[in-house]
Design an enzyme around this catalytic site. Structure first.
Site, PDB file in Angstrom:
ATOM      1  N   HIS A  82       0.861  -1.202   0.000  1.00 40.40           N
ATOM      2  CA  HIS A  82       0.000   0.000   0.000  1.00 40.40           C
ATOM      3  C   HIS A  82       0.893   1.247   0.000  1.00 40.40           C
ATOM      4  O   HIS A  82       0.936   2.011   0.981  1.00 40.40           O
ATOM      5  CB  HIS A  82      -0.867  -0.051   1.261  1.00 40.40           C
ATOM      6  N   GLU A 140      -0.868   1.167  -5.401  1.00 43.85           N
ATOM      7  CA  GLU A 140      -0.683  -0.047  -4.603  1.00 43.85           C
ATOM      8  C   GLU A 140      -0.635  -1.265  -5.532  1.00 43.85           C
ATOM      9  O   GLU A 140      -1.554  -1.452  -6.323  1.00 43.85           O
ATOM     10  CB  GLU A 140      -1.849  -0.196  -3.616  1.00 43.85           C
TER      11      GLU A 140
HETATM   12  C1  BG6 Z   1      -7.053   1.792  -0.163  1.00 47.97           C
HETATM   13  C2  BG6 Z   1      -8.495   1.383  -0.328  1.00 47.97           C
HETATM   14  O1  BG6 Z   1      -6.237   0.734  -0.548  1.00 47.97           O
HETATM   15  O2  BG6 Z   1      -6.794   2.069   1.211  1.00 47.97           O
HETATM   16  C3  BG6 Z   1      -9.416   2.473   0.219  1.00 47.97           C
HETATM   17  O3  BG6 Z   1      -8.759   1.129  -1.691  1.00 47.97           O
HETATM   18  C4  BG6 Z   1      -9.057   2.781   1.664  1.00 47.97           C
HETATM   19  O4  BG6 Z   1     -10.762   2.048   0.117  1.00 47.97           O
HETATM   20  C5  BG6 Z   1      -7.565   3.122   1.730  1.00 47.97           C
HETATM   21  O5  BG6 Z   1      -9.849   3.859   2.110  1.00 47.97           O
HETATM   22  C6  BG6 Z   1      -7.081   3.432   3.147  1.00 47.97           C
HETATM   23  O6  BG6 Z   1      -7.392   2.389   3.996  1.00 47.97           O
HETATM   24  P1  BG6 Z   1      -7.029   2.459   5.541  1.00 47.97           P
HETATM   25  O7  BG6 Z   1      -7.641   1.255   6.171  1.00 47.97           O
HETATM   26  O8  BG6 Z   1      -5.537   2.474   5.629  1.00 47.97           O
HETATM   27  O9  BG6 Z   1      -7.611   3.762   6.048  1.00 47.97           O
END
Ligand code: BG6
Length: 300
Positions: free
Chosen positions: A172, A275
């Site tokens: 991510h 990501e």
């Molecule tokens: C992304 C998702 O990978 O991560 C989104 O596609 C999400 O939907 C974002 O809002 C952040 O996620 P988190 O759990 O780290 O707040």
């Protein structure tokens, strides 16, 4: 090694077992331990054992490449907002907490290596009582970060269970940009994507360059293995992925950011998440099988 043993990896023990000229262990934010890789050529990276989250990658000539929120929370319960959180075994919402548990668990160091041009560290997470209470599977997940002029991340997930293992995986990555309005992503043109903001309906992105001027949350399926981030239409980052078919493009923009306690209201202007992952079609491993994938990041 169990998570109890992992906790016994104090900074002193880590330094003794895995430390060296290019690899050092330190106490970081929230009192959490991290490993710092630093090459003789002036490149560096920092990886917290918490979630095996890489929180910094500096290139000698151009400085920090990743975004880390000033309000990121460094605590055992929370995922770090920025850097490269690891998504496993679930992407997004589902039966587990958002993006699974790997980014919230203590990983342990299993290896470090260095030579004149590259240094690396490997961290591992395996099932324990805590993970099995959430997800009843036995596994070993290992990540190796190697730093040279590039940053390489290699992951393996082994099914050590007697039943099949099904999971999603993603890096991510939060790329730091000077201005989101001048940022674009190349490589997604003509691809179908699932729009998370429209109940995962499928559309096709026809734009030559994907620009971001509002909230975006898309899973591009079967994306090419090279994706590029551009600033003012000049290449700033090349992402090369292997064995991960999908690419997510995410930026929460202004409204969504207001509801995020670990992100300043205007911080969305300074990052784009691209990501790499195996998301749309979960990976299925039979007992004894291993999933391997890698991502390589390079500045021009
Ligand atoms: C992304 C998702 O990978 O991560 C989104 O596609 C999400 O939907 C974002 O809002 C952040 O996620 P988190 O759990 O780290 O707040």
């Amino acid at each position: 090694m169990t998570s109890k043993q992992a906790c016994s990896q104090t900074i002193e023990v880590l330094e003794q077992q895995f430390g060296g000229r290019e690899v050092s262990f330190l106490q970081g934010r929230g009192g959490l331990p991290y490993v710092r890789l630093a090459t003789s050529k002036g490149h560096s990276a920092e990886i917290y054992l918490h979630g095996a989250t890489l929180t910094s990658w500096c290139v000698e000539s151009s400085g920090e490449q990743l975004f880390l929120s000033d309000s990121a929370i460094f605590s055992a319960e929370k995922a770090v907002r920025g850097g490269i959180p690891l998504v496993f075994p679930q992407f997004g919402p589902g039966t587990l907490a958002s993006h699974g548990f790997a980014r919230n668990r203590p990983w342990h160091v299993v290896e470090s290596k260095s030579n004149s041009s590259e240094c690396s560290v490997a961290l591992q997470l395996e099932d324990d009582e805590g993970t099995r209470a959430l997800w009843p599977n036995r596994f070993v997940c290992r990540i190796r970060y190697s730093l040279s002029t590039k940053l390489q991340a290699e992951v393996t997930v082994s099914n050590t269970d007697r039943q099949a293992l099904q999971f999603q995986w993603a890096f991510h990555t939060y790329f730091k940009v000077a201005d989101i309005a001048a940022t674009s992503v190349r490589g997604l043109s003509g691809l179908p994507y699932l729009d998370n903001l429209k109940s995962k309906q499928s559309f096709v992105d026809q734009r030559a360059l994907a620009t971001i001027s509002e909230e975006v949350d898309r899973i591009y399926c079967d994306a090419p293995d090279i994706i590029e981030v551009l600033e003012h239409e000049i290449l700033s980052m090349t992402i090369e992925k292997n064995q991960m078919p999908d690419a997510v493009l995410w930026n929460p923009w202004a409204e969504k950011s207001k509801g995020m306690s670990d992100l300043a209201p205007d911080a969305y202007r300074r990052f784009v998440c691209v990501e790499c992952g195996a998301i749309a079609k979960p990976i299925v491993l039979n007992p004894g099988e291993v999933f391997s994938a890698s991502m390589s990041l390079a500045t021009p």
